[in-house]
Design a protein around this motif. Structure first.
Motif, mmCIF file in Angstrom:
data_model
loop_
_atom_site.group_PDB
_atom_site.id
_atom_site.type_symbol
_atom_site.label_atom_id
_atom_site.label_comp_id
_atom_site.label_asym_id
_atom_site.label_seq_id
_atom_site.Cartn_x
_atom_site.Cartn_y
_atom_site.Cartn_z
ATOM 1 N N LYS A 1 -11.922 -18.571 -35.179
ATOM 2 C CA LYS A 1 -11.968 -17.164 -35.575
ATOM 3 C C LYS A 1 -11.682 -16.242 -34.401
ATOM 4 N N ILE A 2 -12.200 -16.585 -33.223
ATOM 5 C CA ILE A 2 -11.936 -15.778 -32.029
ATOM 6 C C ILE A 2 -10.455 -15.818 -31.680
ATOM 7 N N ASN A 3 -9.851 -17.006 -31.768
ATOM 8 C CA ASN A 3 -8.419 -17.121 -31.479
ATOM 9 C C ASN A 3 -7.586 -16.294 -32.458
ATOM 10 N N ILE A 4 -7.944 -16.316 -33.733
ATOM 11 C CA ILE A 4 -7.228 -15.514 -34.738
ATOM 12 C C ILE A 4 -7.398 -14.035 -34.429
ATOM 13 N N TYR A 5 -8.623 -13.618 -34.093
ATOM 14 C CA TYR A 5 -8.903 -12.220 -33.760
ATOM 15 C C TYR A 5 -8.058 -11.775 -32.562
ATOM 16 N N GLU A 6 -8.035 -12.591 -31.508
ATOM 17 C CA GLU A 6 -7.278 -12.238 -30.307
ATOM 18 C C GLU A 6 -5.780 -12.184 -30.590
ATOM 19 N N THR A 7 -5.298 -13.108 -31.397
ATOM 20 C CA THR A 7 -3.879 -13.113 -31.763
ATOM 21 C C THR A 7 -3.524 -11.866 -32.558
ATOM 22 N N ASN A 8 -4.386 -11.505 -33.531
ATOM 23 C CA ASN A 8 -4.147 -10.304 -34.333
ATOM 24 C C ASN A 8 -4.196 -9.046 -33.476
ATOM 25 N N MET A 9 -5.169 -8.999 -32.547
ATOM 26 C CA MET A 9 -5.292 -7.839 -31.683
ATOM 27 C C MET A 9 -4.035 -7.695 -30.818
ATOM 28 N N GLN A 10 -3.540 -8.800 -30.279
ATOM 29 C CA GLN A 10 -2.329 -8.750 -29.460
ATOM 30 C C GLN A 10 -1.129 -8.316 -30.292
ATOM 31 N N ALA A 11 -1.045 -8.782 -31.535
ATOM 32 C CA ALA A 11 0.063 -8.393 -32.410
ATOM 33 C C ALA A 11 0.034 -6.888 -32.690
ATOM 34 N N ILE A 12 -1.151 -6.337 -32.916
ATOM 35 C CA ILE A 12 -1.277 -4.896 -33.169
ATOM 36 C C ILE A 12 -0.855 -4.097 -31.936
ATOM 37 N N VAL A 13 -1.308 -4.535 -30.766
ATOM 38 C CA VAL A 13 -0.930 -3.844 -29.522
ATOM 39 C C VAL A 13 0.583 -3.924 -29.323
ATOM 40 N N ASN A 14 1.171 -5.067 -29.599
ATOM 41 C CA ASN A 14 2.630 -5.206 -29.444
ATOM 42 C C ASN A 14 3.375 -4.270 -30.390
ATOM 43 N N ILE A 15 2.919 -4.192 -31.639
ATOM 44 C CA ILE A 15 3.577 -3.308 -32.616
ATOM 45 C C ILE A 15 3.456 -1.857 -32.175
ATOM 46 N N LEU A 16 2.252 -1.448 -31.783
ATOM 47 C CA LEU A 16 2.061 -0.062 -31.352
ATOM 48 C C LEU A 16 2.839 0.233 -30.071
ATOM 49 N N SER A 17 2.948 -0.733 -29.181
ATOM 50 C CA SER A 17 3.716 -0.536 -27.949
ATOM 51 C C SER A 17 5.196 -0.335 -28.262
ATOM 52 N N ASP A 18 5.679 -1.027 -29.307
ATOM 53 C CA ASP A 18 7.074 -0.848 -29.728
ATOM 54 C C ASP A 18 7.328 0.588 -30.165
ATOM 55 N N TYR A 19 6.313 1.286 -30.629
ATOM 56 C CA TYR A 19 6.425 2.682 -31.046
ATOM 57 C C TYR A 19 5.955 3.627 -29.940
ATOM 58 N N ASP A 20 5.949 3.133 -28.711
ATOM 59 C CA ASP A 20 5.593 3.904 -27.525
ATOM 60 C C ASP A 20 4.179 4.464 -27.544
ATOM 61 N N VAL A 21 3.269 3.797 -28.235
ATOM 62 C CA VAL A 21 1.862 4.183 -28.174
ATOM 63 C C VAL A 21 1.318 3.584 -26.873
ATOM 64 N N PRO A 22 0.756 4.418 -25.997
ATOM 65 C CA PRO A 22 0.328 3.922 -24.680
ATOM 66 C C PRO A 22 -1.018 3.168 -24.734
ATOM 67 N N ILE A 23 -0.972 1.908 -25.163
ATOM 68 C CA ILE A 23 -2.190 1.094 -25.191
ATOM 69 C C ILE A 23 -1.888 -0.277 -24.592
ATOM 70 N N ALA A 24 -2.953 -0.921 -24.167
ATOM 71 C CA ALA A 24 -2.837 -2.279 -23.621
ATOM 72 C C ALA A 24 -4.179 -2.981 -23.822
ATOM 73 N N ILE A 25 -4.168 -4.285 -23.644
ATOM 74 C CA ILE A 25 -5.410 -5.054 -23.701
ATOM 75 C C ILE A 25 -5.849 -5.305 -22.266
ATOM 76 N N VAL A 26 -7.051 -4.828 -21.948
ATOM 77 C CA VAL A 26 -7.612 -5.014 -20.611
ATOM 78 C C VAL A 26 -9.002 -5.607 -20.782
ATOM 79 N N ASP A 27 -9.240 -6.760 -20.177
ATOM 80 C CA ASP A 27 -10.532 -7.444 -20.281
ATOM 81 C C ASP A 27 -10.971 -7.626 -21.734
ATOM 82 N N GLY A 28 -10.006 -7.958 -22.594
ATOM 83 C CA GLY A 28 -10.321 -8.236 -23.988
ATOM 84 C C GLY A 28 -10.533 -6.995 -24.848
ATOM 85 N N LYS A 29 -10.272 -5.827 -24.288
ATOM 86 C CA LYS A 29 -10.452 -4.578 -25.042
ATOM 87 C C LYS A 29 -9.140 -3.811 -25.079
#
Length: 96
Positions: free
Chosen positions: A60-88
């Motif tokens: 479940k943690i691996n799925i959560y982390e994968t989903n979180m990374q996918a969301i950050v990647n999608i938002l980054s593609d739209y120039d939303v200034p976010i990143a994952i730092v220390d799991g947040k």
């Protein structure tokens, strides 16, 4: 050894004659040993259950982390200034 625990008669077996009393002491040894074998079986089942729960939580943690990374990647593609730092997910400054 607790007061509730029984002692094995193993040390006495070499000095006992092979009569009915000897048989009863030998049978008693197996009854005592069986209690510990049953406890080991129970402990193993409990450990197996804990391992399964841990594996499930890890999945479940691996799925959560994968989903979180996918969301950050999608938002980054739209120039939303976010990143994952220390799991947040954190807001970044432009150009970071």
């Amino acid at each position: 050894m607790d007061n509730n625990e029984q002692a094995l008669a193993t040390n006495e077996l070499s000095t006992l004659p092979l009569d009915h009393n000897w048989y009863q002491k030998l049978a008693s040894n197996f009854e005592i040993i069986q209690q510990y074998l049953d406890k080991l079986d129970t402990d193993k089942l409990e450990l197996d259950d804990l391992k399964n729960k841990f594996d499930d939580m890890s999945d479940k943690i691996n799925i959560y982390e994968t989903n979180m990374q996918a969301i950050v990647n999608i938002l980054s593609d739209y120039d939303v200034p976010i990143a994952i730092v220390d799991g947040k997910i954190v807001e970044t400054k432009e150009g970071e």
